[in-house]
Enzyme design. Sequence first.
Site, PDB file in Angstrom:
ATOM      1  N   THR A   1     -22.042 -18.257  56.069  1.00  0.00           N
ATOM      2  CA  THR A   1     -22.742 -19.168  55.772  1.00  0.00           C
ATOM      3  C   THR A   1     -21.632 -19.764  55.091  1.00  0.00           C
ATOM      4  O   THR A   1     -20.400 -19.679  54.654  1.00  0.00           O
ATOM      5  CB  THR A   1     -23.316 -19.346  53.922  1.00  0.00           C
ATOM      6  OG1 THR A   1     -24.362 -17.540  54.210  1.00  0.00           O
ATOM      7  CG2 THR A   1     -24.543 -19.602  53.429  1.00  0.00           C
TER       8      THR A   1
ATOM      9  N   GLY B   1     -21.935 -14.359  51.998  1.00  0.00           N
ATOM     10  CA  GLY B   1     -21.983 -12.813  51.924  1.00  0.00           C
ATOM     11  C   GLY B   1     -22.629 -12.122  51.971  1.00  0.00           C
ATOM     12  O   GLY B   1     -24.250 -12.993  52.821  1.00  0.00           O
TER      13      GLY B   1
END
Length: 291
Positions: free
Chosen positions: A153, A205
């Site tokens: 991300t 994550g």
Amino acid sequence: MPERPDWAVIVHGGARTIPEPLRERHRQGCLEAVAAAATLLAAGRSAVAAVESAVRVLEADPTFNAGRGSVPNAAGEVECDAAIMDGRDLAVGAVAAVRTLRHPISVARLLLYERPVLLVAEGAEAFARAHGAEICDPDHLRNTETQHAGCDTVGCVAIDARGNIAAGTSTGGLSGCAVGRVGDSPLPGCGLYADDAVGGVSLSGEGESLIRTTLAARLIQALEHDAPQAAIAGALGRLERVGGEAGLIVIDRHGRIGWDHTSDHFAVARASAAEPARAFIHRDEDKGSDA
Ligand code: GLY
């Protein structure tokens, strides 16, 4: 307590394993993003403007799994999520499962001061069109240049010269994930949070683990009494209960920066009024955090 710097910013390009040939691209991409934010902050612009600007740079770079470099889901389609939070008044704007937005973070910013916090899929895309946001062909967003291993991300946290804090996230999700699956990135308290009275955080994550532990909320709560690096250590301890890799970036209300990760690598760049921009791909490379 050291005096708060006039402004500070940290960006990340995702918690993951970065193959050797791609490491320099990750450093450079993060440096370009932090430079975009730093230019605005040095000119007296808001933390929200700086966060949007940094995330747009990362969304435009196919090195990163967000915007232009997004990974396909199980149906071979790209679905993006993004959010931005303004620590002045706890306003949140978020979009999820969008397929045609060139810059999901900018549509999230447009939503900041609207009544809904989160719009998904066609609803978000209709809102974007109605507000003149950039629409693109879904193929434009599919990553064709770099192979993303694991999950990642992009994100940014900034504090501006007035002490206002903002946080943002943007992601193409997980490679091969279920159609319609939404991760932590657009969810306040999971993938991001910002509160001028405490600090700002942006996470990367495995979304399912970050949601189940409400990790951004835990991190913000810890920042009420702990320095950034101690707060991060506590949050990563919580994550052990459910497993999953993560990378966390933090700026507290005093302008102190912290970051860490359980993944092999985590591309990060940081800058402030007091220090020039520097980039890293592992926490061990950064001796300067203010923990
Ligand atoms: N952290 C990004 C995701 O799980 O979607």
